[in-house]
Design an enzyme around this catalytic site. Structure first.
Site, PDB file in Angstrom:
ATOM      1  N   LEU A 284      11.228  10.306  -3.848  1.00  0.00           N
ATOM      2  CA  LEU A 284      11.098   9.629  -5.136  1.00  0.00           C
ATOM      3  C   LEU A 284       9.759   9.914  -5.801  1.00  0.00           C
ATOM      4  CD1 LEU A 284      12.644   6.261  -3.941  1.00  0.00           C
ATOM      5  CD2 LEU A 284      13.784   8.058  -5.275  1.00  0.00           C
TER       6      LEU A 284
ATOM      7  N   GLU B 115       8.035   5.353   7.880  1.00  0.00           N
ATOM      8  CA  GLU B 115       7.786   5.322   9.317  1.00  0.00           C
ATOM      9  C   GLU B 115       8.040   6.659  10.000  1.00  0.00           C
ATOM     10  OE1 GLU B 115       8.927   0.730  10.262  1.00  0.00           O
ATOM     11  OE2 GLU B 115      10.574   2.066   9.832  1.00  0.00           O
TER      12      GLU B 115
ATOM     13  N   ARG C   7      16.427  12.098  -1.048  1.00  0.00           N
ATOM     14  CA  ARG C   7      15.653  12.406  -2.246  1.00  0.00           C
ATOM     15  C   ARG C   7      14.239  11.827  -2.112  1.00  0.00           C
ATOM     16  NH1 ARG C   7      17.253  13.114  -7.463  1.00  0.00           N
ATOM     17  NH2 ARG C   7      19.330  12.320  -7.004  1.00  0.00           N
TER      18      ARG C   7
ATOM     19  N   ALA D  91      12.046   1.386  -0.323  1.00  0.00           N
ATOM     20  CA  ALA D  91      12.289   2.338  -1.409  1.00  0.00           C
ATOM     21  C   ALA D  91      13.777   2.490  -1.669  1.00  0.00           C
ATOM     22  CB  ALA D  91      11.662   3.690  -1.068  1.00  0.00           C
TER      23      ALA D  91
ATOM     24  N   GLY E 239       0.820  -1.207   0.000  1.00  0.00           N
ATOM     25  CA  GLY E 239       0.000   0.000   0.000  1.00  0.00           C
ATOM     26  C   GLY E 239       0.848   1.249   0.000  1.00  0.00           C
ATOM     27  N   THR E 240       2.169   1.053   0.031  1.00  0.00           N
ATOM     28  CA  THR E 240       3.082   2.173   0.198  1.00  0.00           C
ATOM     29  C   THR E 240       3.394   2.901  -1.093  1.00  0.00           C
ATOM     30  OG1 THR E 240       4.788   0.516  -0.018  1.00  0.00           O
ATOM     31  CG2 THR E 240       4.244   1.217   2.206  1.00  0.00           C
TER      32      THR E 240
ATOM     33  N   LYS F 148      16.269   8.083   1.245  1.00  0.00           N
ATOM     34  CA  LYS F 148      16.147   7.301   2.476  1.00  0.00           C
ATOM     35  C   LYS F 148      14.681   6.904   2.669  1.00  0.00           C
ATOM     36  CE  LYS F 148      18.463  10.625   4.754  1.00  0.00           C
ATOM     37  NZ  LYS F 148      19.338  11.352   5.729  1.00  0.00           N
ATOM     38  N   GLY F 149      14.453   6.064   3.667  1.00  0.00           N
ATOM     39  CA  GLY F 149      13.089   5.585   3.904  1.00  0.00           C
ATOM     40  C   GLY F 149      12.221   6.658   4.527  1.00  0.00           C
TER      41      GLY F 149
END
Ligand SMILES: Cc1cc2nc3c(=O)[nH]c(=O)nc-3n(C[C@H](O)[C@H](O)[C@H](O)COP(=O)(O)OP(=O)(O)OC[C@H]3O[C@@H](n4cnc5c(N)ncnc54)[C@H](O)[C@@H]3O)c2cc1C
Lengths: 323, 728
Positions: free
Chosen positions: B616, B691, B614, B511, B468-469, B687-688
């Site tokens: 995305l 969360e 960055r 990601a 779902g991300t 980066k992620g």
């Protein structure tokens, strides 16, 4: 879920005949079907009441007669209800969600079962679900349980919002027994206290069909419904108050107060109403009303917060209704 | 051909910004969105292979030895094909990245709710009815269920201490020493855990609701006793996971065992009431936070010690203090996690394990320090940004907390806020504002991806999931950007263990990890194209299906002339993590109204500014931040799994009684994403972000409650009863 028969008759005679054979009525099914999935209720036979022509709202002796299968959404939106019984509209709209209200019916709402989590847990003891097995809630985790009207056998709350407004409006339910005879019941006579038979929740006999609800002319124009809950929508009342008040010359001529989130049945206390009648509104009076309301309260561990909450909400509601 | 890359150091060239297609970073719709919105995306339970049987799990009603006295009678019920009580059934879902079977067995229930049988029947109704009829007798064992009532484990590796915190506390001009508690919580993903298993005598094929397929495959193989080559898992669409689908779950293993035994496909869907028990929950926490500061509020010492819980044999312990290792300075530091071994349902990773609860509590403590110091809460944070990692002395890879704080404060309109609480009243409502910083560690894990390039476009393939991300969207963008293709000509295939193993979704790694693998695969293809043109990759411009090198331009299709090129990317974590401290940062601002009569709290608005390298895809990134902030509302105000004091079972195990925020609880949310390039994050410098949005969000709300009405709540969530008690 146990296999069951399902039938959807077009007339009441057929419904009564089925009821005489032990069938259970189903309306919106929003409560019953959930309970059937968990086998908390396991009827062999269902009679759908949705085609019995009980879905009208009409005038009755200056008041209103509401068909048993009128949906909560339709009832809340009815212009007569909104104009003359706004407390009922507000209570309905404070309940459940839009989707549920579109299915839920007037009679079904009255007869919805408690949300006590131990009642829902078929691995737990519950005198309401399985008479004589005990009460797992007592000594367990209680929060939204009753502080009024409970017994050592059961402290399950009646969860309805609609029924609270109906109690303040002196509604009567009209019932047809399976043999076709009819009678009217005040809500005080409909709902029973749990005592040592918490599985018997109402005075309806098996097969009794609620056909309609009668609302008398409301005793006052000032009507308030206030519900406190854990989130902004879609949660049952921690405490709710319905108030119908008539003012005369700056004094409270008559008041009808009913409460949700507090009792094992939609709560009304004649002494609270009597205390207010004829008095000038004021903080001391409202505090006194709270004291009287809660004089016999026995909050089980975990529900103590309802005492101050009920007092505060009652006071705020009375302030608003008498302003 | 494969490009392999280990992330050992900073990326100096930043090739990504040289690309010409202009799709990466854009606000771009999900390619899978239409299928999902129109019901054509099939989730695990929606497969109906020929001859499928239905399995329903039966739970243990108590803790102890299990017997099923009427097993034979249930086996004989109409439609029942089997009642499995297989020792290979799993006690609870595997922990994330376990890569092997979790604890197994059905004869001893370690917690109430453990699946101890699977009833399989021809129809779902028959299976459910029979499961309900199956009697379970428990020979009860008295095992602890209250985290405060046991002597906790104190694992040495989870304790750290520098300097003398006690001395710092004695000598500091200002100190805070307080206990905070957070509740046991559930991921409550919309899709319940579900599996459809098929066995052809050699290969087990499982459609599952899972987040990390390359691990799940090994976990499933190990659980049922097959080698991994004989297991294939499909999970192209997953309806939310939030950690609860990281590891192989009870439905998957039971469905597989039943399919293997019966030789027919078997579907097992967890009932919502199972979901609350059988999969890993977020542990409740008790956190002691000590802050020692000089008169200006500059920290000289910091203590963060937490008690968490889990079942015996579970390796996971909620890493509550994870951000406290680097968030704030202070020479004297004591951090630690203690684990109470108790018999509530298993605990595991739930969205932002560690920071979600740890940053929430420490940001409330920081607010308390701001008030003790008489320093504006934003200013207090600005004064406490460390120059380098305060424990390890290594530099930060990049650090945008200051920028996030200033940006958020500006957008929210923070300046001029009266410091004192109880300044603004509207009728019955106290209005207040609060803020918190956001911190979340950043990680890269091993991942592979393949791209096949042909005349009509490219196909990206990896077993990575999209829970779902937005994985489909961003991989499409990465590949299209590097290969100079329109998005519509770039297809993404996910969620199949027959494809190259990606990172899986979890810990915000997807990601940046699998995305980097896609990037490397595309770079490999660029090299192959350049070779065909006889130029250097760096001289190549790919855009809209054409290749330009020097002063010649050619259609990609012509260059390929019917051939299909394949490129594979493979990224691995290197020792970058040892050389620098890498994290993501943000700032939360919240305005709340607190009802003076009832203690009800209503959100007015929330503002979040985040920095995560960055970005995305601005749309999916923003959506992740919205989701995180909404989770923060739940943590701050409504969400609690209540455990029965007698046996630890989850009392409120449905969505009517476990209160996630509903629409009416969510105010306008404003998210701003900062531009950032983190050279230590690999060639994409991303980066992620999945969360970060939850970390600290609840803290901002709790701090706003304090500002509104003066009540300092240290036990979360702030339900009306708690707020009222504080108001009275
Ligand atoms: C998630 C959730 C949240 C909810 N939140 C709220 C809330 O906040 N406030 C609130 O008030 N309610 C709430 N509800 C309850 C909801 O209002 C009831 O489920 C609904 O009103 C029941 O009406 P129904 O027509 O669907 O009844 P059914 O489920 O069809 O029937 C309920 C009972 O009434 C009996 N019955 C129905 N019609 C008749 C009749 N004519 N004569 C005799 N017996 C009859 C049935 O036999 C059954 O025993 C919630 C429900 C859910 C599922």
């Amino acid at each position: 879920m146990r296999p069951f028969d399902y039938q959807r008759p077009d007339d009441r005679d057929a419904a009564h005949a089925a009821a005489r054979d032990g069938a259970t009525f189903i309306a919106g099914g929003t409560n019953l079907v959930d309970l059937m999935k968990l086998e908390i209720m396991a009827p062999d036979r269902l009679v759908d009441v949705s085609r019995l022509g009980l879905d009208g709202i009409g005038d009755a002796d200056g008041g209103l007669r509401i068909g048993a299968t009128v949906t909560n959404s339709d009832l809340a939106a009815d212009p007569r209800v909104r104009r003359t019984y706004p407390v009922l509209s507000r209570a309905l709209l404070a309940g459940a969600s839009g989707q549920l209200r579109n299915k839920a019916t007037t009679a079904g709402n009255f007869l919805q079962r408690t949300r006590c989590p131990y009642f829902y847990d078929t691995d737990a003891a519950c005198n309401k679900r399985a008479p004589g097995t005990g009460c797992a809630a007592l000594g367990g985790e209680m929060r939204n349980h009753a502080i009024l009207g409970g017994s050592q056998h059961c402290v399950a709350l009646h969860p309805s919002d609609m029924a609270v407004a109906m109690r303040a409006l002196d509604a009567e339910v009209e019932v047809e027994a399976a043999d076709g005879t009819s009678r009217a019941l005040a809500l005080d006579d409909l709902y029973r206290l749990p005592g040592d038979t918490p599985h018997i929740e109402t005075s309806l006999a098996p097969g009794d069909l609620i056909t309609s609800v009668r609302l008398p002319v409301p005793l006052g124009e000032r009507q308030v419904y206030r519900k406190v809950r854990d989130r902004a929508s879609y949660a049952f009342a921690l405490v709710s108050v319905a108030a119908v008040v008539r003012m005369e010359g700056g004094r409270i001529a008559e008041a009808a107060l009913a409460f949700g989130g507090l009792g094992t049945r939609p709560w009304r206390d004649a002494e609270v109403d009597a205390l207010l009648a004829g008095e000038a509104p004021g903080e001391a009076l409202f505090d006194k009303a709270g004291e009287v309301l809660l004089r016999d309260a026995e909050p089980p561990e975990g529900t103590e917060f309802k005492l101050p909450l009920a007092r505060r909400v009652l006071k705020a509601v009375l302030t608003e209704a008498t302003r | 051909m494969t490009i392999e890359m280990k992330i050992d150091g900073p990326e100096t060239v930043n090739r990504t910004d040289d690309m010409a297609q202009g799709v990466l970073g854009r606000d771009s719709a999900r390619p899978d969105g239409l299928a999902k919105a129109t019901g054509r995306a099939t989730y695990a339970a929606e497969a109906h292979p020929e001859g499928m049987l239905h399995g329903v799990l039966r739970r243990a009603p108590g803790i102890g030895a299990v017997r099923c006295p009427n097993l034979e009678a249930v086996r004989a019920m109409p439609g029942v094909r089997a009642v499995l009580r297989d020792a290979r059934m799993v006690r609870n879902a595997a922990q994330g990245m376990a890569d092997e079977a979790p604890v197994q067995g059905v004869d001893e229930a370690a917690y109430v709710g453990q699946p101890i049988a699977l009833v399989v029947a021809e129809t779902f109704e028959q299976a459910r009815h029979a499961a309900q009829r199956l009697e379970v007798a428990i020979e009860r064992t008295d095992l602890p269920i209250d985290p405060d009532a046991v002597e906790p484990e104190v694992p040495e590796a989870k304790q750290s201490s520098q300097g003398d915190l006690d001395a710092a506390m004695r000598n500091a001009a200002l100190t805070i020493d307080a206990d905070y508690t957070t509740s046991s919580m559930n991921s409550a993903a919309m899709e319940p855990h579900a599996a459809v298993a098929e066995w052809d005598g050699t290969t087990l094929t499982l459609r599952g609701a899972l987040q990390m397929l390359r691990f799940n495959r090994n976990e499933l193989a190990d659980s049922v006793g097959l080698s991994a080559e004989h297991v294939r898992i499909l999970a192209p669409y997953v309806g939310g996971g939030f950690g609860s689908k990281l590891g192989i779950s009870a439905d998957c293993v039971a469905a597989a065992l039943a399919a293997m035994e019966l030789g027919q496909p078997v579907r097992v869907v967890q009932h919502r009431r199972n979901v609350f028990e059988v999969n890993t929950r977020r542990s409740e926490t008790r956190q002691r936070i000590r802050l020692a500061a000089d008169a200006d509020g500059r920290l000289i010492g910091l203590g963060h010690e937490a008690l968490v819980s889990n079942l015996p044999e579970e390796t996971f312990a909620e890493p509550v203090v994870q951000a406290s290792h680097f968030a704030y300075p202070g020479a004297a530091r004591t951090l630690g996690i203690r684990i109470a071994r108790i018999h509530r349902p298993a605990a595991g990773s739930v969205r932002a394990p560690g920071e979600a609860v740890g940053v929430t509590a420490s940001e409330v403590a920081m607010d308390e320090l701001a008030y003790a110091a008489g320093v504006d809460p934003v200013e207090l944070r600005l004064r406490n940004i460390p120059e380098e990692d305060p424990e390890r002395g290594v530099p930060f890879s990049s650090h945008r907390l200051k920028a996030a704080l200033l940006d958020g404060a500006e957008r929210f309109g923070w300046s001029g806020r009266p410091m004192a609480p109880r300044q603004r009243r509207e009728g019955e409502w106290w209005i207040g504002t609060g803020m918190a910083a956001a911190f979340r560690v950043n990680m890269v894990v091993e991942a592979q991806a393949r791209i096949r390039l042909h005349g009509a476009g490219a196909v990206v393939e990896t077993d990575m999931t999209d829970i779902g991300t937005g994985s489909y969207a961003i991989f499409q963008q990465v590949a299209a950007e590097l290969l100079g293709l329109p998005l519509a000509q770039t297809e993404v295939r996910l969620g199949d263990t027959a494809l190259p193993p990606g990172s899986g979704s979890g810990g915000s790694v997807g990601a940046a990890s699998t995305g980097t693998a896609v990037w490397l695969a595309a770079m490999e293809l660029r090299r192959q194209i350049a070779a065909r043109l006889g130029c250097d990759e760096a001289e190549l411009t790919l855009k809209d299906g054409t290749a330009t090198a020097g002063n010649t331009r050619q259609d990609l299709a012509d260059i390929l002339s019917g051939a299909e090129l394949t490129g594979t990317g493979h990224v691995k974590p290197g020792d970058a993590a040892e050389k620098v401290r890498q994290a993501t940062y943000g700032a939360h601002f919240a305005e709340v109204a607190v009802n003076d009569v009832t203690g009800e709290v209503r959100m007015r608005r929330m503002q979040g500014t985040f920095s995560a390298g960055r970005i995305l895809n601005r749309r999916t990134a923003r959506s992740q931040c919205h989701g995180g902030m909404i989770w923060g509302i739940g943590m701050a105000l409504t969400e609690t799994m209540t455990h029965d004091r007698r046996d630890g079972h989850v009392v409120n195990r449905d969505l009517a009684e476990y209160h996630v925020p509903v629409n009416a609880d969510v105010p306008p949310l404003d998210v701003h994403l900062l531009e950032e390039r983190d050279p230590w994050a690999g060639p994409m410098q991303a980066k992620g972000i999945g969360e970060l949005g939850i970390c600290g969000a609840a803290g901002a709300i709790l701090n706003a409650i304090h500002h509104a009405c003066g009540a300092r709540l240290r036990d979360f969530p702030a339900t009306p009863d708690r707020v009222l008690a504080a108001l009275e």
